[in-house]
Design a protein around this motif. Structure first.
Motif, mmCIF file in Angstrom:
data_model
loop_
_atom_site.group_PDB
_atom_site.id
_atom_site.type_symbol
_atom_site.label_atom_id
_atom_site.label_comp_id
_atom_site.label_asym_id
_atom_site.label_seq_id
_atom_site.Cartn_x
_atom_site.Cartn_y
_atom_site.Cartn_z
ATOM 1 N N ALA A 58 -13.778 -2.805 11.718
ATOM 2 C CA ALA A 58 -12.906 -3.331 12.760
ATOM 3 C C ALA A 58 -11.464 -3.028 12.382
ATOM 4 O O ALA A 58 -11.119 -2.969 11.201
ATOM 5 C CB ALA A 58 -13.102 -4.827 12.916
ATOM 6 N N LYS A 59 -10.643 -2.842 13.406
ATOM 7 C CA LYS A 59 -9.230 -2.602 13.169
ATOM 8 C C LYS A 59 -8.449 -3.470 14.147
ATOM 9 O O LYS A 59 -8.834 -3.607 15.313
ATOM 10 C CB LYS A 59 -8.886 -1.127 13.351
ATOM 11 N N GLY A 60 -7.367 -4.044 13.676
ATOM 12 C CA GLY A 60 -6.574 -4.892 14.537
ATOM 13 C C GLY A 60 -5.415 -5.520 13.803
ATOM 14 O O GLY A 60 -4.906 -4.970 12.816
ATOM 15 N N ASP A 84 -6.145 -20.566 8.093
ATOM 16 C CA ASP A 84 -4.802 -20.068 8.376
ATOM 17 C C ASP A 84 -4.770 -18.736 9.106
ATOM 18 O O ASP A 84 -4.091 -18.604 10.112
ATOM 19 C CB ASP A 84 -3.985 -19.959 7.072
ATOM 20 N N PRO A 85 -5.470 -17.723 8.633
ATOM 21 C CA PRO A 85 -5.307 -16.437 9.312
ATOM 22 C C PRO A 85 -5.925 -16.438 10.709
ATOM 23 O O PRO A 85 -6.933 -17.089 10.964
ATOM 24 C CB PRO A 85 -6.024 -15.443 8.399
ATOM 25 N N ILE A 86 -5.283 -15.688 11.589
ATOM 26 C CA ILE A 86 -5.832 -15.431 12.917
ATOM 27 C C ILE A 86 -6.018 -13.926 12.988
ATOM 28 O O ILE A 86 -5.065 -13.164 12.828
ATOM 29 C CB ILE A 86 -4.888 -15.893 14.040
ATOM 30 N N GLU A 87 -7.238 -13.497 13.203
ATOM 31 C CA GLU A 87 -7.557 -12.074 13.262
ATOM 32 C C GLU A 87 -7.761 -11.661 14.713
ATOM 33 O O GLU A 87 -8.614 -12.204 15.409
ATOM 34 C CB GLU A 87 -8.825 -11.806 12.455
ATOM 35 N N PHE A 88 -6.955 -10.714 15.173
ATOM 36 C CA PHE A 88 -7.062 -10.171 16.522
ATOM 37 C C PHE A 88 -7.789 -8.836 16.422
ATOM 38 O O PHE A 88 -7.274 -7.889 15.816
ATOM 39 C CB PHE A 88 -5.681 -9.988 17.148
ATOM 40 N N ILE A 89 -8.966 -8.756 17.012
ATOM 41 C CA ILE A 89 -9.837 -7.602 16.844
ATOM 42 C C ILE A 89 -9.627 -6.647 18.010
ATOM 43 O O ILE A 89 -10.105 -6.871 19.117
ATOM 44 C CB ILE A 89 -11.304 -8.045 16.725
ATOM 45 N N VAL A 90 -8.913 -5.560 17.741
ATOM 46 C CA VAL A 90 -8.586 -4.582 18.769
ATOM 47 C C VAL A 90 -9.729 -3.603 18.975
ATOM 48 O O VAL A 90 -10.059 -3.243 20.094
ATOM 49 C CB VAL A 90 -7.288 -3.826 18.400
ATOM 50 N N TYR A 91 -10.361 -3.185 17.892
ATOM 51 C CA TYR A 91 -11.368 -2.127 17.971
ATOM 52 C C TYR A 91 -12.465 -2.396 16.966
ATOM 53 O O TYR A 91 -12.189 -2.822 15.834
ATOM 54 C CB TYR A 91 -10.717 -0.775 17.672
ATOM 55 N N THR A 92 -13.703 -2.157 17.367
ATOM 56 C CA THR A 92 -14.825 -2.243 16.431
ATOM 57 C C THR A 92 -15.629 -0.961 16.524
ATOM 58 O O THR A 92 -15.632 -0.276 17.544
ATOM 59 C CB THR A 92 -15.757 -3.432 16.737
ATOM 60 N N GLY A 146 7.063 -9.928 9.108
ATOM 61 C CA GLY A 146 6.889 -11.364 8.875
ATOM 62 C C GLY A 146 5.463 -11.707 8.514
ATOM 63 O O GLY A 146 4.919 -11.219 7.529
ATOM 64 N N ASP A 147 4.838 -12.544 9.354
ATOM 65 C CA ASP A 147 3.459 -12.988 9.121
ATOM 66 C C ASP A 147 2.426 -12.099 9.820
ATOM 67 O O ASP A 147 1.268 -12.488 9.963
ATOM 68 C CB ASP A 147 3.277 -14.434 9.611
ATOM 69 N N TRP A 148 2.826 -10.922 10.249
ATOM 70 C CA TRP A 148 1.927 -10.015 10.948
ATOM 71 C C TRP A 148 1.478 -8.875 10.041
ATOM 72 O O TRP A 148 2.295 -8.277 9.344
ATOM 73 C CB TRP A 148 2.598 -9.437 12.196
ATOM 74 N N TRP A 149 0.183 -8.605 10.093
ATOM 75 C CA TRP A 149 -0.442 -7.561 9.284
ATOM 76 C C TRP A 149 -1.282 -6.666 10.180
ATOM 77 O O TRP A 149 -1.861 -7.128 11.166
ATOM 78 C CB TRP A 149 -1.364 -8.179 8.231
ATOM 79 N N LEU A 150 -1.389 -5.413 9.810
ATOM 80 C CA LEU A 150 -2.350 -4.497 10.397
ATOM 81 C C LEU A 150 -3.551 -4.504 9.468
ATOM 82 O O LEU A 150 -3.375 -4.516 8.241
ATOM 83 C CB LEU A 150 -1.735 -3.104 10.474
ATOM 84 N N MET A 151 -4.763 -4.545 9.995
ATOM 85 C CA MET A 151 -5.940 -4.584 9.114
ATOM 86 C C MET A 151 -6.991 -3.575 9.545
ATOM 87 O O MET A 151 -7.134 -3.250 10.706
ATOM 88 C CB MET A 151 -6.534 -5.993 9.056
ATOM 89 N N LEU A 152 -7.702 -3.095 8.541
ATOM 90 C CA LEU A 152 -8.885 -2.267 8.711
ATOM 91 C C LEU A 152 -9.961 -2.876 7.835
ATOM 92 O O LEU A 152 -9.866 -2.846 6.608
ATOM 93 C CB LEU A 152 -8.614 -0.813 8.307
ATOM 94 N N ASP A 153 -10.946 -3.493 8.473
ATOM 95 C CA ASP A 153 -11.999 -4.211 7.751
ATOM 96 C C ASP A 153 -13.274 -3.390 7.786
ATOM 97 O O ASP A 153 -13.868 -3.196 8.841
ATOM 98 C CB ASP A 153 -12.228 -5.574 8.404
ATOM 99 N N MET A 154 -13.682 -2.897 6.630
ATOM 100 C CA MET A 154 -14.889 -2.065 6.513
ATOM 101 C C MET A 154 -15.986 -2.791 5.742
ATOM 102 O O MET A 154 -16.910 -2.171 5.240
ATOM 103 C CB MET A 154 -14.528 -0.743 5.826
ATOM 104 N N ARG A 155 -15.874 -4.113 5.633
ATOM 105 C CA ARG A 155 -16.873 -4.905 4.899
ATOM 106 C C ARG A 155 -18.101 -5.145 5.729
ATOM 107 O O ARG A 155 -18.098 -5.179 6.909
ATOM 108 C CB ARG A 155 -16.291 -6.251 4.477
#
Length: 183
Positions: free
Chosen positions: A134-136, A117-125, A174-183
């Protein structure tokens, strides 16, 4: 019986060769860890990404429609895709070119991933896959089950964490999220 001089010389030569060949690898490893050549500085701020989202929302929504129409395409970046074969991905070369053009126009520098389901758009790594971040943007009905939900600034929340191996998400709209993935 003690080893002769030729055997001792051979052992010394082999040890010297092994040491000399390991030195460049150790230097490269130290440079990667200390200099972080793949980092390029800090992530864009939440404010900058939110402005990007507002300015490029139509392009992002178009990408979501396209990705949902191509469920076999799992990952697309400027220089690779998964699956690697167009037939297995269920897309044409022209379609991939259209994806890449839209991602570039939307400021999605590192493409997208779509595994379910999720679609992750990777703006910056930043950093390496084994120790980077990564952030996006994420398009999903719900936050990731592993995510910590943040109501304010993601970078401020990350700075206050003791455990940095985490995923932070902040609902945008709505269904849009900002994410910061540090895993």
């Amino acid at each position: 019986m003690s080893p002769g001089r030729p055997v001792i010389r051979l052992v010394v030569v082999v040890a010297a060769i092994l040491a000399a060949s390991a030195l460049p690898a150790l230097c490269m490893f130290a440079w990667l860890v200390l200099a972080d050549p793949f980092g390029g500085g800090s992530h864009p701020t939440d404010e900058a990404l939110l402005a990007q989202f507002q300015a490029k929302r139509e392009l992002l929504d178009e990408l979501v429609r396209m990705i949902n129409a191509d469920p076999k395409l799992q990952r697309l970046a400027p220089d690779f895709m998964r699956p690697e074969d167009f037939a297995l991905a269920g897309v044409s070369a022209d379609r991939i070119a259209a994806y890449r053009r839209l991602c570039a126009e939307a400021g999605i520098a590192h493409g997208f991933s779509h595994y379910g389901d999720p679609i992750e758009f990777i703006v910056y790594t930043r950093g390496l896959a084994i120790s980077g971040s990564a952030k996006g943007f994420v398009h999903a009905e719900h936050a990731d089950e592993d995510a910590t939900i943040v109501n304010g600034d993601l970078d401020a929340a990350a700075a206050s964490l003791k455990e940095k191996d985490t995923l932070l998400e902040r609902r945008i709209d709505g269904d849009w999220w900002l994410m910061l993935d540090m895993r």
